[in-house]
Design a protein around this motif. Structure first.
Motif, PDB file in Angstrom:
ATOM      1  N   LEU A  39      29.490  50.100  28.296  1.00 25.49           N
ATOM      2  CA  LEU A  39      30.410  49.448  29.276  1.00 25.49           C
ATOM      3  C   LEU A  39      30.835  48.199  28.435  1.00 25.49           C
ATOM      4  CD1 LEU A  39      27.583  49.088  32.128  1.00 25.49           C
ATOM      5  CD2 LEU A  39      29.683  50.784  31.922  1.00 25.49           C
ATOM      6  N   LEU A  40      30.550  47.829  27.375  1.00 25.18           N
ATOM      7  CA  LEU A  40      31.043  46.579  26.634  1.00 25.18           C
ATOM      8  C   LEU A  40      32.311  47.353  25.922  1.00 25.18           C
ATOM      9  CD1 LEU A  40      28.371  44.454  24.886  1.00 25.18           C
ATOM     10  CD2 LEU A  40      30.143  43.730  26.403  1.00 25.18           C
ATOM     11  N   LYS A  41      32.463  48.427  25.486  1.00 23.43           N
ATOM     12  CA  LYS A  41      33.402  48.929  24.762  1.00 23.43           C
ATOM     13  C   LYS A  41      34.644  49.088  25.599  1.00 23.43           C
ATOM     14  CE  LYS A  41      30.886  51.536  21.322  1.00 23.43           C
ATOM     15  NZ  LYS A  41      30.714  52.853  20.875  1.00 23.43           N
ATOM     16  N   LYS A  42      34.542  49.125  26.957  1.00 19.90           N
ATOM     17  CA  LYS A  42      35.459  49.133  28.095  1.00 19.90           C
ATOM     18  C   LYS A  42      35.965  47.620  28.324  1.00 19.90           C
ATOM     19  CE  LYS A  42      33.823  53.470  29.719  1.00 19.90           C
ATOM     20  NZ  LYS A  42      33.368  54.070  30.811  1.00 19.90           N
ATOM     21  N   SER A  43      35.409  46.882  27.748  1.00 22.48           N
ATOM     22  CA  SER A  43      35.494  45.394  28.514  1.00 22.48           C
ATOM     23  C   SER A  43      36.312  44.469  27.536  1.00 22.48           C
ATOM     24  CB  SER A  43      34.097  45.044  28.605  1.00 22.48           C
ATOM     25  OG  SER A  43      34.284  43.329  28.935  1.00 22.48           O
ATOM     26  N   PRO A  44      36.811  43.530  28.057  1.00 22.65           N
ATOM     27  CA  PRO A  44      37.476  42.211  27.155  1.00 22.65           C
ATOM     28  C   PRO A  44      36.547  41.739  26.229  1.00 22.65           C
ATOM     29  CG  PRO A  44      38.099  42.145  29.277  1.00 22.65           C
ATOM     30  CD  PRO A  44      37.225  43.221  29.524  1.00 22.65           C
ATOM     31  N   LEU A  45      35.434  41.784  26.534  1.00 25.34           N
ATOM     32  CA  LEU A  45      34.058  40.950  26.147  1.00 25.34           C
ATOM     33  C   LEU A  45      33.591  41.744  24.677  1.00 25.34           C
ATOM     34  CD1 LEU A  45      31.953  40.064  29.011  1.00 25.34           C
ATOM     35  CD2 LEU A  45      33.530  38.453  27.700  1.00 25.34           C
TER      36      LEU A  45
END
Length: 108
Positions: free
Chosen positions: A18-24
């Motif tokens: 999920l993080l890989k798809k996030s600006p974070l």
């Protein structure tokens, strides 16, 4: 219905995905998010209170997406087992009374 219980590796794998798809992606790690989610779940049983306490909208969206992904795959993480067990005992008097009458000790 078959439920899957996530261990820490499963939890981190989903959070990393999920993080890989996030600006974070470069600012947060799966471990940091995992800690935050556990902390929130252990502070309150109310998911709306959990979400309202998260100031960063990107982190809030990640937590919401994480919970949706778990639900979609019929999964619980360890914190869910604690929260749902407490909720079950709090909301169902007959179950609470049965446990009170039949279980003398719980080893943790």
């Amino acid at each position: 219905m078959i439920m899957i219980i996530f261990d820490e590796d499963d939890k981190h794998a989903l959070l990393t995905q999920l993080l890989k798809k996030s600006p974070l992606y470069k600012r947060q790690t799966a471990q940091q998010l995992s800690y935050l989610i556990s902390k929130l779940k252990n502070q309150t049983l109310n998911s709306q209170e959990q979400l309202s306490s998260i100031q960063d909208p990107h982190i809030r969206d990640l937590v919401i997406t994480y919970e949706k992904e778990k639900r979609a795959s019929n999964s619980f993480d360890f914190d869910d087992l604690l929260v749902e067990g407490a909720r079950l005992l709090r909301n169902h008097e007959s179950i609470r009374n049965w446990h009170h009458a039949t279980i003398r000790h719980i080893l943790v």
